[in-house]
Design a protein around this motif. Structure first.
Motif, mmCIF file in Angstrom:
data_model
loop_
_atom_site.group_PDB
_atom_site.id
_atom_site.type_symbol
_atom_site.label_atom_id
_atom_site.label_comp_id
_atom_site.label_asym_id
_atom_site.label_seq_id
_atom_site.Cartn_x
_atom_site.Cartn_y
_atom_site.Cartn_z
ATOM 1 N N THR A 31 0.819 -1.405 -0.051
ATOM 2 C CA THR A 31 0.087 -0.360 -0.521
ATOM 3 C C THR A 31 1.025 1.500 -0.745
ATOM 4 N N LEU A 32 -0.010 2.454 0.404
ATOM 5 C CA LEU A 32 1.168 3.731 -0.107
ATOM 6 C C LEU A 32 1.870 3.796 1.204
ATOM 7 N N LEU A 33 0.949 3.284 2.599
ATOM 8 C CA LEU A 33 2.221 3.875 3.527
ATOM 9 C C LEU A 33 2.759 2.365 3.929
ATOM 10 N N ALA A 34 2.284 1.409 4.099
ATOM 11 C CA ALA A 34 2.853 -0.036 4.033
ATOM 12 C C ALA A 34 2.562 -1.755 3.165
ATOM 13 N N THR A 35 4.368 -1.873 3.181
ATOM 14 C CA THR A 35 4.587 -3.354 2.440
ATOM 15 C C THR A 35 3.375 -4.323 3.598
ATOM 16 N N THR A 36 3.271 -4.684 2.643
ATOM 17 C CA THR A 36 2.801 -7.003 3.060
ATOM 18 C C THR A 36 3.023 -6.959 3.985
ATOM 19 N N GLY A 37 2.604 -7.243 5.609
ATOM 20 C CA GLY A 37 2.839 -7.598 6.494
ATOM 21 C C GLY A 37 3.136 -6.913 8.200
ATOM 22 N N GLU A 38 3.062 -4.980 7.519
ATOM 23 C CA GLU A 38 3.248 -4.248 7.962
ATOM 24 C C GLU A 38 2.014 -3.676 8.699
ATOM 25 N N VAL A 39 1.968 -3.754 10.307
ATOM 26 C CA VAL A 39 1.011 -3.292 11.133
ATOM 27 C C VAL A 39 1.017 -1.814 11.384
ATOM 28 N N LEU A 40 0.022 -0.772 10.958
ATOM 29 C CA LEU A 40 -0.299 0.451 12.060
ATOM 30 C C LEU A 40 -1.043 0.174 12.735
ATOM 31 N N ARG A 41 -1.080 1.598 14.250
ATOM 32 C CA ARG A 41 -1.977 1.623 14.600
ATOM 33 C C ARG A 41 -2.290 2.646 14.649
ATOM 34 N N GLY A 42 -3.723 3.031 15.502
ATOM 35 C CA GLY A 42 -4.644 4.037 14.399
ATOM 36 C C GLY A 42 -5.602 4.549 15.490
ATOM 37 N N HIS A 43 -6.455 4.768 15.066
ATOM 38 C CA HIS A 43 -8.529 4.627 15.230
ATOM 39 C C HIS A 43 -8.884 5.491 13.798
ATOM 40 N N GLU A 44 -10.156 5.021 15.422
ATOM 41 C CA GLU A 44 -11.153 5.416 14.036
ATOM 42 C C GLU A 44 -12.217 5.497 15.006
ATOM 43 N N PHE A 45 -12.962 6.991 13.628
ATOM 44 C CA PHE A 45 -14.377 7.751 14.687
ATOM 45 C C PHE A 45 -15.050 8.209 13.959
ATOM 46 N N HIS A 46 -15.999 7.065 13.169
ATOM 47 C CA HIS A 46 -16.947 7.724 12.054
ATOM 48 C C HIS A 46 -18.402 6.751 12.354
ATOM 49 N N TYR A 47 -19.138 8.299 11.773
ATOM 50 C CA TYR A 47 -21.221 8.096 11.684
ATOM 51 C C TYR A 47 -21.452 7.087 10.506
ATOM 52 N N SER A 48 -19.869 7.243 10.013
ATOM 53 C CA SER A 48 -20.714 6.790 8.000
ATOM 54 C C SER A 48 -20.331 5.123 7.934
ATOM 55 N N ASP A 49 -20.763 4.792 7.263
ATOM 56 C CA ASP A 49 -20.317 3.492 6.273
ATOM 57 C C ASP A 49 -19.697 3.568 4.784
ATOM 58 N N PHE A 50 -18.688 2.582 4.928
ATOM 59 C CA PHE A 50 -18.068 3.205 3.199
ATOM 60 C C PHE A 50 -18.206 1.967 3.479
ATOM 61 N N THR A 51 -18.765 1.369 1.921
ATOM 62 C CA THR A 51 -19.342 0.360 0.917
ATOM 63 C C THR A 51 -18.518 0.061 0.079
ATOM 64 N N PRO A 52 -17.209 -1.109 -0.454
ATOM 65 C CA PRO A 52 -16.479 -0.304 -1.473
ATOM 66 C C PRO A 52 -17.158 -1.602 -2.626
ATOM 67 N N GLU A 53 -16.463 -0.968 -3.601
ATOM 68 C CA GLU A 53 -16.436 -1.704 -4.614
ATOM 69 C C GLU A 53 -15.143 -2.362 -5.382
ATOM 70 N N THR A 54 -14.129 -2.377 -4.773
ATOM 71 C CA THR A 54 -13.293 -3.616 -4.819
ATOM 72 C C THR A 54 -12.382 -3.541 -3.511
ATOM 73 N N PRO A 55 -11.688 -4.795 -3.708
ATOM 74 C CA PRO A 55 -11.619 -5.562 -2.431
ATOM 75 C C PRO A 55 -10.498 -4.534 -1.325
ATOM 76 N N ALA A 56 -10.864 -4.748 -0.127
ATOM 77 C CA ALA A 56 -9.804 -4.177 1.563
ATOM 78 C C ALA A 56 -8.682 -4.446 0.829
ATOM 79 N N VAL A 57 -7.465 -4.132 0.820
ATOM 80 C CA VAL A 57 -6.226 -4.207 1.853
ATOM 81 C C VAL A 57 -5.242 -3.999 3.326
ATOM 82 N N MET A 58 -6.711 -3.939 3.506
ATOM 83 C CA MET A 58 -5.383 -4.399 5.412
ATOM 84 C C MET A 58 -7.019 -5.142 6.137
ATOM 85 N N SER A 59 -6.516 -6.037 6.726
ATOM 86 C CA SER A 59 -7.145 -6.561 7.847
ATOM 87 C C SER A 59 -7.143 -6.031 9.260
#
Length: 459
Positions: free
Chosen positions: A382-410
């Motif tokens: 990905t733009l910020l991390a290579t395969t297997g790298e783990v990022l720590r962060g936070h989410e805070f949102h009232y919206s939901d995103f319905t994608p039409e392309t596969p996700a790249v983060m677990s």
């Protein structure tokens, strides 16, 4: 030895006890005294720090022990204190509330101990007398190793009421009461679904805060507070390996910065600037021309409140799509993800066309879809991390995103050693990456090397 600086943590008994309002009053007061003030906030909050910055004129810094290793966080704090006389650190939630039930993990108390700062405990004086001493005593005894150096009482009705509370606390808890905060009109902060309204959206009228500071000068013992917070020992910290000072030379980063997009950690922008990047700002709301750039950052904010105006600015949407098609390295967080999607449905049910760079649709809900700390492991480059790298962060949102392309983060949320939730998120399309995750770059500065390399490879 004379103190080289002052620092204290203003902690509360819980959320909603008045920490932010009192912090803003103290920031204004300290500035009025001619002190160089460094405001800080424990945890990932963007809204409180925005108000800190607006009131005192110095960029507030987030102290986040989930995202940042101890040594890195300490180094960031020490660097800021090189240019400050006093750090006013607003706590998060209640004093011992952290991530899970461990009071020493991501709590205000843990941060105070990590930085070696005294705690000033803000307690609610409404409709109570001697019982307030039991509240203070409970906080003292819960962790005797914590330095609760003083108490401030909020929402006090009169001087007589205050004296009753002060005598009770000092008699039974043996901790100085530094004064009280009376009820005042005009200093309440506006709120909405994510918490406070951003300082960026409001015209900051400094007069009420200056009046509030003048009142606190009379009702608080500021000299005693400064004496209790005096120190000449900064915490020990060390920077991780950072990108080279010329890693970004010759590249321009355009940062979206307006009423719709303004959630950025100042530390992140500073780290980017240290690479030699040329940083410019633009408004997806108001500008019709995208700056000449090789990198774009669309941060969080409230695009749902400005969806109509964003959709009407067709020229900007077209220029963003053109930038994406020619390989400009675009990174988007939360609100930025919503903007880069195909469409956005606001809380009224109206649907607006967006940039259509990340195929998918955002829809606002009436309750939080996901919030809090989480980890995200890249399942591909990905733009910020290579395969297997783990990022720590936070989410805070009232919206939901319905994608039409596969996700790249677990992604997963782990609390008290147990995985509470697991989901997929983050989408990489060409040289563009977007997710709901807010991250602090100092946790893994290699993120910036990945981003810069992606920008150069597209030249």
């Amino acid at each position: 030895m004379a103190a080289s600086f002052h620092a204290f943590v203003l902690a509360g008994t819980g959320s909603g006890c008045g920490k932010t309002t009192v912090t803003l009053g103290l920031l204004s007061l300290m500035k009025k005294r001619g002190l160089r003030v460094q405001p800080c906030k424990v945890g990932p909050d963007y809204l409180d720090t925005g108000w800190h910055t607006a009131v005192c004129g110095t960029a507030s810094r987030n102290l986040d022990s989930f995202m940042l290793p101890t040594s890195t966080l300490n180094a960031l704090f020490c660097e800021q204190m090189q240019h400050a006389d006093i750090a006013v650190i607003e706590g998060v939630m209640g004093l011992y509330d952290g991530y899970g039930t461990d009071p020493d993990y991501c709590s205000t108390a843990a941060m105070a101990k990590q930085l070696g700062c005294p705690v000033i405990l803000l307690v609610d004086g409404k409709a109570v007398s001697t019982s307030i001493a039991a509240t203070v005593m409970g906080f003292q005894h819960f962790d005797p190793s914590l330095n609760i150096a003083g108490v401030i009482v909020n929402r006090v009705n009169s001087e007589t009421h205050y004296q009753l509370l002060k005598v009770a606390i000092e008699r039974y808890c043996s901790v100085p009461v530094l004064g009280y905060v009376p009820r005042m009109e005009g200093v309440a902060l506006p709120e909405r679904h994510l918490g406070l309204v951003t300082a960026r959206e409001s015209v900051i009228n400094q007069q009420p805060w200056q009046d509030f500071a003048a009142t606190l000068e009379q009702t608080l013992d500021i000299d005693a507070l400064l004496a209790l917070s005096a120190s000449d020992n900064l915490p020990v910290g060390e920077w991780p390996a950072l990108p080279a000072a010329d890693a970004g030379a010759g590249l321009t980063l355009a940062i979206a910065d307006d009423e719709a997009f303004n959630f950025y950690y100042p530390d992140n922008i500073t780290l980017l600037a240290r690479t030699g990047l040329n940083i410019v700002r633009f408004s997806p709301l108001h500008d019709t021309c995208l700056p000449d750039c090789q990198m774009i950052w669309l941060g969080g904010g409230y695009p749902e409140l400005h969806a109509a105006a964003l959709a009407r600015n067709v020229t900007m949407l077209e220029q963003l799509r053109a930038a994406h098609q020619r390989g400009v390295a675009i990174y988007a967080e939360c609100g930025g993800l919503m903007y880069l999607g195909s469409s956005l449905e606001d809380s009224n049910g109206d649907r607006w066309l967006m940039a259509d760079i990340i195929p998918g649709h955002s829809k606002m809900g009436k309750r939080l879809t996901r919030f809090g700390y989480c980890e995200a492991q890249a399942t591909q480059q990905t733009l910020l991390a290579t395969t297997g790298e783990v990022l720590r962060g936070h989410e805070f949102h009232y919206s939901d995103f319905t994608p039409e392309t596969p996700a790249v983060m677990s992604c997963r949320k782990v609390r008290d050693g147990k995985t509470l939730q697991a989901w997929s998120g983050g989408w990489q399309v060409g040289n563009t990456f977007a997710s709901y995750l807010h991250v602090h770059f100092a946790q893994r500065p290699e993120m910036l090397n990945h981003w810069l390399a992606a920008a150069r490879n597209a030249l």
